[in-house]
Design a protein around this motif. Sequence first.
Motif, PDB file in Angstrom:
ATOM      1  N   MET A  44      25.213  22.813  27.042  1.00 21.92           N
ATOM      2  CA  MET A  44      25.022  21.366  27.057  1.00 21.92           C
ATOM      3  C   MET A  44      26.065  20.710  27.957  1.00 21.92           C
ATOM      4  O   MET A  44      25.748  19.797  28.731  1.00 21.92           O
ATOM      5  CB  MET A  44      25.140  20.849  25.636  1.00 21.92           C
ATOM      6  N   SER A  45      27.305  21.209  27.877  1.00 19.44           N
ATOM      7  CA  SER A  45      28.370  20.674  28.726  1.00 19.44           C
ATOM      8  C   SER A  45      27.986  20.797  30.190  1.00 19.44           C
ATOM      9  O   SER A  45      28.147  19.856  30.974  1.00 19.44           O
ATOM     10  CB  SER A  45      29.677  21.444  28.520  1.00 19.44           C
ATOM     11  N   GLU A  79      16.924  26.715  25.044  1.00 21.31           N
ATOM     12  CA  GLU A  79      16.935  26.079  23.728  1.00 21.31           C
ATOM     13  C   GLU A  79      17.267  24.591  23.861  1.00 21.31           C
ATOM     14  O   GLU A  79      16.621  23.737  23.266  1.00 21.31           O
ATOM     15  CB  GLU A  79      17.971  26.788  22.846  1.00 21.31           C
ATOM     16  N   LEU A  80      18.256  24.336  24.710  1.00 20.68           N
ATOM     17  CA  LEU A  80      18.701  22.955  24.903  1.00 20.68           C
ATOM     18  C   LEU A  80      17.581  22.090  25.459  1.00 20.68           C
ATOM     19  O   LEU A  80      17.305  20.988  24.967  1.00 20.68           O
ATOM     20  CB  LEU A  80      19.895  22.953  25.863  1.00 20.68           C
ATOM     21  N   LEU A  81      16.914  22.619  26.488  1.00 20.04           N
ATOM     22  CA  LEU A  81      15.890  21.812  27.136  1.00 20.04           C
ATOM     23  C   LEU A  81      14.674  21.611  26.235  1.00 20.04           C
ATOM     24  O   LEU A  81      13.870  20.720  26.461  1.00 20.04           O
ATOM     25  CB  LEU A  81      15.478  22.446  28.469  1.00 20.04           C
ATOM     26  N   HIS A  82      14.548  22.444  25.225  1.00 16.31           N
ATOM     27  CA  HIS A  82      13.454  22.238  24.274  1.00 16.31           C
ATOM     28  C   HIS A  82      13.917  21.575  22.986  1.00 16.31           C
ATOM     29  O   HIS A  82      13.152  21.433  22.051  1.00 16.31           O
ATOM     30  CB  HIS A  82      12.763  23.579  23.968  1.00 16.31           C
ATOM     31  N   SER A  91      22.065  35.424  28.414  1.00 13.89           N
ATOM     32  CA  SER A  91      21.242  34.974  29.541  1.00 13.89           C
ATOM     33  C   SER A  91      21.064  33.444  29.501  1.00 13.89           C
ATOM     34  O   SER A  91      22.010  32.716  29.203  1.00 13.89           O
ATOM     35  CB  SER A  91      19.908  35.709  29.511  1.00 13.89           C
ATOM     36  N   THR A  92      19.842  32.955  29.736  1.00 12.53           N
ATOM     37  CA  THR A  92      19.639  31.508  29.791  1.00 12.53           C
ATOM     38  C   THR A  92      19.146  30.951  28.465  1.00 12.53           C
ATOM     39  O   THR A  92      18.640  29.843  28.389  1.00 12.53           O
ATOM     40  CB  THR A  92      18.616  31.153  30.889  1.00 12.53           C
ATOM     41  N   ASN A 126      31.076  30.776  31.338  1.00 12.08           N
ATOM     42  CA  ASN A 126      31.136  32.038  30.621  1.00 12.08           C
ATOM     43  C   ASN A 126      30.520  31.927  29.223  1.00 12.08           C
ATOM     44  O   ASN A 126      29.647  32.709  28.825  1.00 12.08           O
ATOM     45  CB  ASN A 126      32.615  32.444  30.520  1.00 12.08           C
ATOM     46  N   TYR A 127      30.947  30.903  28.483  1.00 14.81           N
ATOM     47  CA  TYR A 127      30.418  30.681  27.134  1.00 14.81           C
ATOM     48  C   TYR A 127      28.926  30.420  27.147  1.00 14.81           C
ATOM     49  O   TYR A 127      28.198  30.828  26.260  1.00 14.81           O
ATOM     50  CB  TYR A 127      31.118  29.486  26.476  1.00 14.81           C
ATOM     51  N   SER A 128      28.505  29.714  28.185  1.00 16.11           N
ATOM     52  CA  SER A 128      27.120  29.223  28.162  1.00 16.11           C
ATOM     53  C   SER A 128      26.091  30.349  28.303  1.00 16.11           C
ATOM     54  O   SER A 128      24.929  30.146  28.012  1.00 16.11           O
ATOM     55  CB  SER A 128      26.909  28.198  29.268  1.00 16.11           C
TER      56      SER A 128
END
Lengths: 359, 288, 355
Positions: free
Chosen positions: B262-263, B55-58, B49-50, B33-35
């Motif tokens: 990230m989790s 952001e994480l993957l970059h 959305s994603t 939900n948070y993600s």
Amino acid sequence: MLELRNVTKTVGAQEHIRDVSLTLQHGSLNVLLGPTLSGKTSLMRLMAGLDAPTSGSVWFDGKDVTGQKVQKRNVAMVYQQFINYPAMTVYENIASPLRVAGVEQARIDKEVRNAAALLKLTPYLERTPLSLSGGQQQRTALARAIVKNASLVLLDEPLANLDYKLREELRAELPKMFAATGTIFVYATTEPHEALLLGGNTATLSEGRVTQFGPTVEVFRKPVDLVTARTFADPPLNAIVLSKKGSDFLLEGGVKLPVPPELNGIPDASYTIGFQPHHLSLERPNASAVPVRAKVTITEITGSESFVHLDFADARWVMLAHGILDFETDDEVEVFIDPRHIMVFDQNGRAVTASKLAA
Amino acid sequence: MDKTWNNKAWFLVLPMLVLVAFSAVIPLMTVVNYSVQDTFGNNVFFWASTEWFEELLHSDRFWEAMVRNLIFSFIILAIEVPLGIFIALNMPKKGWGVPVCLVLMALPLLIPWNVVGTIWQVFGRNDIGLLGYYVNALGFNYNYVQDPFDAWVTVIVMDVWHWTSLVVLLCYAGLVSIPDAFYQAAKIDGASRWAVFRYIQLPKMQRVLLIAVLLRFMDSFMIYTEPFVVTGGGPGNSTTFLSIDLVKTALGQFDLGPAAAMSLVYFLIILLLSWVFYTVMTNYDAER
Amino acid sequence: MARIEVNHIRHSYLPNPQKDSDFALKEVHHTFEDGGAYALLGPSGCGKTTLLNIISGLLHPSHGRLLFNGRDVTNLSTQERNIAQVFQFPVIYDTMTVYDNLAFPLRNRRVPEADVDRKVRETLDMIDLASMANRKARRLTADQKQKISLGRGLVRSDVNAILFDEPLTVIDPHMKWVLRSQLKQLHRRFGYTMVYVTHDQTEALTFADRVVVMYDGEIVQIGTPAELFERPRHTFVGYFIGSPGMNVLPVSLDGRTAKLGAQRIELPGVPKAEAGAVELGIRPEYVRLGREGMAVQVSKVEDVGRHKVVRANLEGREIAAVIGEDDEVPAEPKVRFNPAGINIYADSWRVEIGA
């Protein structure tokens, strides 16, 4: 009465038991005979309720017990490995099933001492199993099975890890111990002569199928098919494929083996002829016996008898002969086949018998 | 091997299912939900959305932590596995030495993670720590608080000290299960010590070694407490592994969305590793 | 191949053996002739495996010496003795192919690879595994694995003896026959000195030219299968060999007759028994069941296929008799003893029967 009805067991893609139907009576001794991996242990696990069949059902005294837990079935099992509680004394080991059942102390004591006396364990009651010999350890496991007073006792090659002579003694005692109790007694073994010594009934197993079930001697003498005959032969069955023409089977070298008179009606075709090692002999046993010349590969002496291994055409035979024979390798000998004692199998491996012909 | 079925058994399983739902599924859903949402506090959420995942993957920070973690896992495996085998080979096989060695070996495994961290945190300090003081006294300039290299050495030595025992115990179990006849046959065949190791002991240890490697890899990939206690991820970010980075993001900066994303990624990586573990083990057993 | 002399060997597993009973091997003094096929036969705990391990060098005897072809090898290691051994459970190198398993002992001894290849191929033919040379050894069946164990011994040209420690235990009955006769053929063709430990009389008798029967740390009798069958030196040998074992009946002697309760049994001669408890031993094969002789009560008939074993009571004693597969037990059964099969024992040891 324990009934297996069309029981099949598959594990993954492998069929461990294929469509087995068996009925075992109370107070009967039943031997499961077959080589390693023929399904003896799988079948016992199904009988015990340790596994549930993939299809088919298991009935006990007219009740469907398929899928019922092993704890509810009053089953005792003894394995090839000597399985006892290592930290308990022999006494406590034997008493354990009674303690679980909540039997009162006085009766436990009586039953344990009875079983111990029967199995010659009385002097060792206060010792722990690991300080005993293999034979005594297995006796302890057997005593535990006896006091449990189970309606089904399953023994999975119980003597395989014991000395030859010890085996002989226990084998003779075992049926006696359980005979009086009305128990259904099932005994798995790989050794044909063990089945013969135990007597009772025998079910021969091959690749997960029961190929024949009946009184042990009858299965041995009148196997219904070639697979059963081979399973129940030690040394391996002497066999040869021959073609029948008129009243004879044709052997190599123009020798004719007369078709047993009761089988004279069978059509001319190719048959497999099987016979026991002691039905091959050096002297002519009777007028109808047929001599063949075979080549000796090796001779084994057992003291009073000799096993002579022979090559005849493509076939490898063993002859059991009285006395001590010392042939050299490659000696040619004349041996006699007794046509009264041959078993005849058709091309599908089914036994050809007079009763089948009549039908 | 399937067992006899029993309908009543499901009632016994029910409490466990409820427990798992509360302890795992519901928190996991919260994270999911948070993600995918953003918030500025006050329980007001926006659909994101994603965004957080992209952001994480970059994010360089994420990849750096990941690479750091992989390097760490690789180093400790390269040390702990050979060392574990070596110790197991040299442990006594019978007599009074066996229980003594086993207890000694088991000791580090019994110490709580944070205590291990604290022990080494103090042990390595160059003012009051036994190790830190004497290493400096010997002329090495050792200071895990300031020098990234020293910090790495400390964390690795600590992990080796803590976990080599596990490899030792697993290998030892594999070794003692080898029947004597194998060693006797090898003697008769004139095998050298190396050949005995290479052709008897190693093949027989293969299964337990596989377990050891996979366990240690997964475990080290999730390492958190000990480096957190000793270095807190520093100096700089030099010992900030994935889990430390995650906590920094979530609690330090209170970036719930990115932390949740990230989790999940972290969780998926671990899930993937478990799957690899499972497949390798079952394939191995099937082949046997 | 070598002649193996076991010279007054005693062995104890205890550090300070005192009594006789502390010894697993009390005293063994025997020579295994070069090229002989021997079996060590006895129940578990009789010391047969101890003796085998002393010969192979896996154990160092507490007392005595071991000689190969006259050379003292007591203090030599297993490798230096150049023996081969096949164990109860097949020992194979799991990760290697069949070929590499056989090559292993040669490569360890730094034999040139060309010779290794030649010897390995020869051996593969001998043990009938040529078609499986490149298979992984762990995928084979138990009997094939056992052949590999044997092959690793056969591959070496310098082997002094091949020792077997109950090698057929885990093999199915049918394969036992095949393996046993192959073993015997190998012995015939190549003349290896072979020592075979077993508790199974059939294996011992069929394999060996001479069987060494052991009991309680000592050799009780050494003989050919026929000798052990017909003239057991000790009642233990009579019992242990034969299935069922020899009937042993307590008797009292009166010249050429033995008295068993009310029965009188004619002996082939006068036994030279001076004192002690006298027993008459007769194998079930020599007990004739018919309408003449001593009356018995039959308690059980076991049909074992090729013959029947009749259990009966004679003067209060259990005896066994063997009859043919088609023979029937007569209505009033009686037994006679074939004099050729009678042995007389005093204090369990056989005594000669004079003229």
